[in-house]
Design a protein around this motif. Sequence first.
Motif, PDB file in Angstrom:
ATOM      1  N   ASP A   5       0.841  -1.203   0.000  1.00  0.00           N
ATOM      2  CA  ASP A   5       0.000   0.000   0.000  1.00  0.00           C
ATOM      3  C   ASP A   5       0.882   1.262   0.000  1.00  0.00           C
ATOM      4  OD1 ASP A   5      -2.429  -1.325  -0.125  1.00  0.00           O
ATOM      5  OD2 ASP A   5      -2.667  -1.421   2.054  1.00  0.00           O
ATOM      6  N   TYR A   6       1.972   1.192   0.737  1.00  0.00           N
ATOM      7  CA  TYR A   6       2.921   2.306   0.740  1.00  0.00           C
ATOM      8  C   TYR A   6       3.512   2.496  -0.669  1.00  0.00           C
ATOM      9  CZ  TYR A   6       7.292   4.810   1.613  1.00  0.00           C
ATOM     10  OH  TYR A   6       8.330   5.709   1.555  1.00  0.00           O
ATOM     11  N   VAL A   7       3.895   1.419  -1.307  1.00  0.00           N
ATOM     12  CA  VAL A   7       4.445   1.488  -2.668  1.00  0.00           C
ATOM     13  C   VAL A   7       3.440   2.167  -3.606  1.00  0.00           C
ATOM     14  CG1 VAL A   7       5.158   0.086  -4.674  1.00  0.00           C
ATOM     15  CG2 VAL A   7       5.938  -0.535  -2.365  1.00  0.00           C
ATOM     16  N   ILE A   8       2.182   1.796  -3.448  1.00  0.00           N
ATOM     17  CA  ILE A   8       1.131   2.359  -4.311  1.00  0.00           C
ATOM     18  C   ILE A   8       1.066   3.881  -4.126  1.00  0.00           C
ATOM     19  CG2 ILE A   8      -1.381   2.419  -4.679  1.00  0.00           C
ATOM     20  CD1 ILE A   8      -1.279  -0.647  -3.781  1.00  0.00           C
ATOM     21  N   GLU A   9       1.132   4.323  -2.867  1.00  0.00           N
ATOM     22  CA  GLU A   9       1.094   5.772  -2.596  1.00  0.00           C
ATOM     23  C   GLU A   9       2.271   6.491  -3.233  1.00  0.00           C
ATOM     24  OE1 GLU A   9       0.130   7.839   1.229  1.00  0.00           O
ATOM     25  OE2 GLU A   9       0.156   5.775   1.950  1.00  0.00           O
ATOM     26  N   VAL A  10       3.454   5.897  -3.121  1.00  0.00           N
ATOM     27  CA  VAL A  10       4.653   6.538  -3.680  1.00  0.00           C
ATOM     28  C   VAL A  10       4.540   6.612  -5.210  1.00  0.00           C
ATOM     29  CG1 VAL A  10       7.160   6.371  -3.921  1.00  0.00           C
ATOM     30  CG2 VAL A  10       6.085   5.821  -1.728  1.00  0.00           C
ATOM     31  N   CYS A  11       4.060   5.551  -5.804  1.00  0.00           N
ATOM     32  CA  CYS A  11       3.909   5.541  -7.270  1.00  0.00           C
ATOM     33  C   CYS A  11       2.944   6.649  -7.699  1.00  0.00           C
ATOM     34  CB  CYS A  11       3.377   4.200  -7.759  1.00  0.00           C
ATOM     35  SG  CYS A  11       4.569   2.873  -7.643  1.00  0.00           S
ATOM     36  N   GLU A  12       1.889   6.823  -6.928  1.00  0.00           N
ATOM     37  CA  GLU A  12       0.898   7.834  -7.247  1.00  0.00           C
ATOM     38  C   GLU A  12       1.541   9.229  -7.220  1.00  0.00           C
ATOM     39  OE1 GLU A  12      -2.399   7.410  -4.581  1.00  0.00           O
ATOM     40  OE2 GLU A  12      -3.767   8.450  -5.936  1.00  0.00           O
ATOM     41  N   GLU A  13       2.358   9.450  -6.212  1.00  0.00           N
ATOM     42  CA  GLU A  13       3.046  10.736  -6.062  1.00  0.00           C
ATOM     43  C   GLU A  13       4.010  10.978  -7.243  1.00  0.00           C
ATOM     44  OE1 GLU A  13       2.836  12.957  -3.535  1.00  0.00           O
ATOM     45  OE2 GLU A  13       4.624  14.167  -3.925  1.00  0.00           O
ATOM     46  N   VAL A  14       4.741   9.963  -7.627  1.00  0.00           N
ATOM     47  CA  VAL A  14       5.678  10.101  -8.752  1.00  0.00           C
ATOM     48  C   VAL A  14       4.901  10.367 -10.039  1.00  0.00           C
ATOM     49  CG1 VAL A  14       7.341   8.836 -10.202  1.00  0.00           C
ATOM     50  CG2 VAL A  14       7.543   8.779  -7.692  1.00  0.00           C
ATOM     51  N   ALA A  15       3.809   9.635 -10.226  1.00  0.00           N
ATOM     52  CA  ALA A  15       3.033   9.793 -11.461  1.00  0.00           C
ATOM     53  C   ALA A  15       2.443  11.203 -11.552  1.00  0.00           C
ATOM     54  CB  ALA A  15       1.922   8.740 -11.515  1.00  0.00           C
ATOM     55  N   ALA A  16       2.053  11.749 -10.392  1.00  0.00           N
ATOM     56  CA  ALA A  16       1.447  13.086 -10.398  1.00  0.00           C
ATOM     57  C   ALA A  16       2.449  14.147 -10.859  1.00  0.00           C
ATOM     58  CB  ALA A  16       0.926  13.415  -8.997  1.00  0.00           C
ATOM     59  N   ASN A  17       3.728  13.868 -10.683  1.00  0.00           N
ATOM     60  CA  ASN A  17       4.758  14.837 -11.064  1.00  0.00           C
ATOM     61  C   ASN A  17       5.590  14.371 -12.258  1.00  0.00           C
ATOM     62  OD1 ASN A  17       4.244  16.681  -8.801  1.00  0.00           O
ATOM     63  ND2 ASN A  17       4.888  14.941  -7.566  1.00  0.00           N
ATOM     64  N   ALA A  18       5.058  13.411 -13.004  1.00  0.00           N
ATOM     65  CA  ALA A  18       5.867  12.783 -14.060  1.00  0.00           C
ATOM     66  C   ALA A  18       6.270  13.770 -15.158  1.00  0.00           C
ATOM     67  CB  ALA A  18       5.095  11.606 -14.665  1.00  0.00           C
ATOM     68  N   ASP A  19       5.426  14.775 -15.406  1.00  0.00           N
ATOM     69  CA  ASP A  19       5.739  15.722 -16.485  1.00  0.00           C
ATOM     70  C   ASP A  19       7.036  16.484 -16.227  1.00  0.00           C
ATOM     71  OD1 ASP A  19       3.426  14.954 -17.539  1.00  0.00           O
ATOM     72  OD2 ASP A  19       2.288  16.785 -17.038  1.00  0.00           O
ATOM     73  N   ALA A  20       7.408  16.570 -14.964  1.00  0.00           N
ATOM     74  CA  ALA A  20       8.595  17.361 -14.614  1.00  0.00           C
ATOM     75  C   ALA A  20       9.864  16.501 -14.521  1.00  0.00           C
ATOM     76  CB  ALA A  20       8.345  18.071 -13.287  1.00  0.00           C
ATOM     77  N   LEU A  21       9.747  15.196 -14.795  1.00  0.00           N
ATOM     78  CA  LEU A  21      10.941  14.339 -14.646  1.00  0.00           C
ATOM     79  C   LEU A  21      12.013  14.716 -15.662  1.00  0.00           C
ATOM     80  CD1 LEU A  21       9.369  10.802 -14.116  1.00  0.00           C
ATOM     81  CD2 LEU A  21      10.525  12.237 -12.417  1.00  0.00           C
ATOM     82  N   ARG A  22      13.248  14.771 -15.179  1.00  0.00           N
ATOM     83  CA  ARG A  22      14.350  15.037 -16.099  1.00  0.00           C
ATOM     84  C   ARG A  22      14.902  13.720 -16.643  1.00  0.00           C
ATOM     85  NH1 ARG A  22      18.753  18.903 -13.698  1.00  0.00           N
ATOM     86  NH2 ARG A  22      18.249  17.980 -11.686  1.00  0.00           N
TER      87      ARG A  22
END
Length: 460
Positions: A421-438
């Motif tokens: 469940d923790y992994v799922i939350e972290v993935c969600e956070e990363v996906a929400a900011n994916a446009d800014a990934l370098r």
Amino acid sequence: MDEPTFRTIFEPFRIHSVEPLRMSTRAERRGYLRDAAFNLFQVRAEHVLVDLLTDSGTGAMSRDQWAAIQHGDESYAGSPSYYIFTDAVRELFPFEHVIPVHQGRAAEKILFSVIGGPGKVVPNNTHFDTTRANVEATGALAIDLPVVEGRDLSSQHPFKGNMDLAALEDLLARRAADVPCVFVTITNNSGGGQPVSLANLRGVRGICDRYGKPLFLDACRFAENAWFIREREEGQAEREVADIVRDMAALADGMTMSAKKDPMGNIGGWLAMNDDDLATACRNTLILTEGFPTYGGLAGRDLEALAQGLTEVVQHDYLRYRIRSTAYLGTALQERGIPVLSPFGGHAVYIDARALARHLDPLEYPGQAVAVALYETGGIRSCEIGTVMFGRQPDGTEAPASMDLVRLAIPRRTYTQSHIDYVIEVCEEVAANADALRGYRIVAEPKTLRHFTSSFEPRP
Ligand code: F0G
């Protein structure tokens, strides 16, 4: 009375010994990343919160495996542990010769050094990276022949790990003399942990017979593959997984094996075959590189732990839990709009990083960008399976891999549903900011298997 049905995934074990996980802050993890040159293989494991780098050798052994360790006999030659091990292997894979090795790639190295060489061609549904490297190290060509559905991220085909039979037939019609053997990887790890059906294996067998070629299995995740067959292939639903495994084995002439996956070992593997002459040649190489044929590169205690692990992995309660918990993670990511490969594989969920970070070119390594972000954001270690891993061509040029995936591999019996469940939350956070990934660039890389040791730098 009807058996009540409950939705919750029941973990068919309870915890007997615990390992501490130390929390870290995002700022600390940024520092660890810089120290590791942004290569997650170079991060110290104690700086990881949930380690989904691999399901290989990272599982929890059972009480009965630890008990078996005590039973290990360390005789150099003819140890009883060797016979217990070979009996357990042959119960599922009744090949004439079973040769222990320290892990899967040792089996590959030995086999291909005997049957490979310049001018040879080895077809596989999809080579795992070490398998490909060991074929190519002999000067031979490693060719992947997955079914088209296997390359289609949206296809819901139940057996996306299958081999393309027409392509295999075509290759053998043209180059039979150059093909020393045909390989099928179950499950197809590099293709997304997808299963291969019994029908497809029978098809491969038929083609091999017509051209007089041996069929070898790379069988690391054989039990997961057999469970998928039981769930998805017609006429298999009522069968014992162990019987399905024996059917798969009966279609093959030999196998390479990493016992760090389904056999529940922290180390180990084997090479098996029916051909006496091939076995003699392999054993002679084994003595040079691994050890005497009754222990390979292993201790007697390791052989005993594997023998016990092989009895546990084919149990239906375990496999039901295993496959459902992988699907639990995959479904949760899908429901949050994160692009993942589906149907879900057996041992891992694969994020489609090229789709998640659309603004990055494959040669800017979107998989690397997502994997680094998962670590920085939540201390989750995953593995890029894409252009970093496969982009360097034998002629030295670089090209995009067919997919840019990030694999969340799930160690066996190790993490609880709360960890996931923790992994799922972290993935969600990363996906929400994916446009800014370098994106990333590689500043130093070795000649082969560059993903393990390359140094990276974020692009400006
Ligand atoms: N074949 C397959 C399909 C594999 O997945 C692996 C290892 C090997 C061979 C090599 O076995 O590691 O024991 O030498 N896969 C691990 C992974 C490393 O993370 O998927 P090994």
